[in-house]
Design an enzyme around this catalytic site. Structure first.
Site, mmCIF file in Angstrom:
data_model
loop_
_atom_site.group_PDB
_atom_site.id
_atom_site.type_symbol
_atom_site.label_atom_id
_atom_site.label_comp_id
_atom_site.label_asym_id
_atom_site.label_seq_id
_atom_site.Cartn_x
_atom_site.Cartn_y
_atom_site.Cartn_z
ATOM 1 N N CYS A 1 4.871 -2.576 2.876
ATOM 2 C CA CYS A 1 5.082 -3.734 1.995
ATOM 3 C C CYS A 1 3.989 -4.789 2.212
ATOM 4 O O CYS A 1 3.343 -4.840 3.267
ATOM 5 C CB CYS A 1 6.427 -4.390 2.292
ATOM 6 N N ILE B 1 0.872 -1.181 0.000
ATOM 7 C CA ILE B 1 0.000 0.000 0.000
ATOM 8 C C ILE B 1 0.907 1.227 0.000
ATOM 9 O O ILE B 1 1.581 1.507 0.998
ATOM 10 C CB ILE B 1 -0.914 0.011 1.248
ATOM 11 N N GLU B 2 0.947 1.926 -1.149
ATOM 12 C CA GLU B 2 1.852 3.071 -1.260
ATOM 13 C C GLU B 2 1.172 4.356 -0.811
ATOM 14 O O GLU B 2 -0.028 4.366 -0.503
ATOM 15 C CB GLU B 2 2.351 3.169 -2.713
ATOM 16 N N CYS C 1 12.063 -7.252 1.500
ATOM 17 C CA CYS C 1 13.046 -6.226 1.864
ATOM 18 C C CYS C 1 13.586 -6.499 3.270
ATOM 19 O O CYS C 1 13.030 -7.313 4.025
ATOM 20 C CB CYS C 1 12.425 -4.833 1.766
ATOM 21 N N CYS D 1 11.078 -6.003 6.199
ATOM 22 C CA CYS D 1 10.112 -7.098 6.335
ATOM 23 C C CYS D 1 10.770 -8.344 6.924
ATOM 24 O O CYS D 1 10.149 -9.058 7.726
ATOM 25 C CB CYS D 1 9.469 -7.412 4.985
ATOM 26 N N GLU E 1 4.334 -7.978 2.736
ATOM 27 C CA GLU E 1 4.647 -8.925 3.811
ATOM 28 C C GLU E 1 4.225 -8.366 5.162
ATOM 29 O O GLU E 1 3.646 -9.057 5.991
ATOM 30 C CB GLU E 1 6.157 -9.224 3.838
HETATM 31 N N1 THU Z 1 7.658 -3.998 -1.745
HETATM 32 C C1 THU Z 1 6.959 -4.959 -1.047
HETATM 33 O O1 THU Z 1 5.724 -4.882 -0.939
HETATM 34 N N2 THU Z 1 7.652 -5.975 -0.493
HETATM 35 C C2 THU Z 1 9.006 -6.095 -0.554
HETATM 36 O O2 THU Z 1 9.585 -6.873 0.183
HETATM 37 C C3 THU Z 1 9.759 -5.286 -1.525
HETATM 38 C C4 THU Z 1 9.103 -3.999 -1.878
HETATM 39 C C5 THU Z 1 6.905 -2.894 -2.348
HETATM 40 C C6 THU Z 1 7.110 -1.564 -1.687
HETATM 41 C C7 THU Z 1 6.763 -0.609 -2.807
HETATM 42 O O3 THU Z 1 5.353 -0.426 -2.801
HETATM 43 C C8 THU Z 1 7.138 -1.368 -4.063
HETATM 44 O O4 THU Z 1 7.288 -2.727 -3.686
HETATM 45 C C9 THU Z 1 8.414 -0.871 -4.714
HETATM 46 O O5 THU Z 1 9.449 -0.853 -3.797
#
Ligand code: THU
Length: 137
Positions: A53, A43-44, A90, A93, A55
């Site tokens: 993220c 969710i940005e 990442c 997470c 996860e």
């Molecule tokens: N993102 C995730 O949802 N999980 C990760 O472990 C890597 C990155 C998302 C964050 C952001 O919305 C998009 O991927 C680009 O970084």
């Protein structure tokens, strides 16, 4: 639960991710110790740093509902929702997983499809980690 069903649960929610800035969709499906499954999507946010993220979305949903034991998580994602490669969690997470999971047994599954996936333990992805026991005197 079969890995295939967990992967399917993640793939099914991938279109729900809210990604107006990166257009990089990520979805997760978290298997709890009691067999229940919580999905999560990224969710940005226009201010960027509040972005969550997939996860952590899945973990926080589950922890909010009282879950504390976890067996595995599937992660999938890709630009414009096309899953062409394995999407690894990442570092933040990985640390959230570390809070609730045994690094030696918790499984992190990076999926491209129900039949194409790579599996790691949390310890493989986050070696020599810092966890709750380190705060005990
Ligand atoms: N993102 C995730 O949802 N999980 C990760 O472990 C890597 C990155 C998302 C964050 C952001 O919305 C998009 O991927 C680009 O970084």
């Amino acid at each position: 639960m079969e890995i295939q069903r967990l992967i399917r649960a993640a793939i099914d929610v991938l279109p729900t991710s809210y990604v107006p800035y990166s257009h990089f969709h990520v979805a997760a499906a978290l298997l709890c110790g009691d067999g229940t499954v919580y999905t999560g999507i990224n969710i940005e946010n226009a201010a960027y740093t509040p972005t969550v993220c997939a996860e952590r979305s899945a973990f926080f949903r589950a922890v909010n509902e009282g879950k504390r034991e976890f067996a595995a998580i599937v992660v999938c994602g890709g630009k414009d929702g096309k899953v062409t490669d394995y999407c690894a969690p990442c570092g933040v997470c990985r640390q959230v997983m570390r809070e609730f999971c045994d690094p030696k047994t918790f499984r992190v599954i990076l999926a491209r499809s129900e039949t194409d996936y790579r599996e790691f333990t949390l310890e493989e992805l986050l070696p020599e980690s810092f966890g709750p026991a380190d705060l005990k005197g």
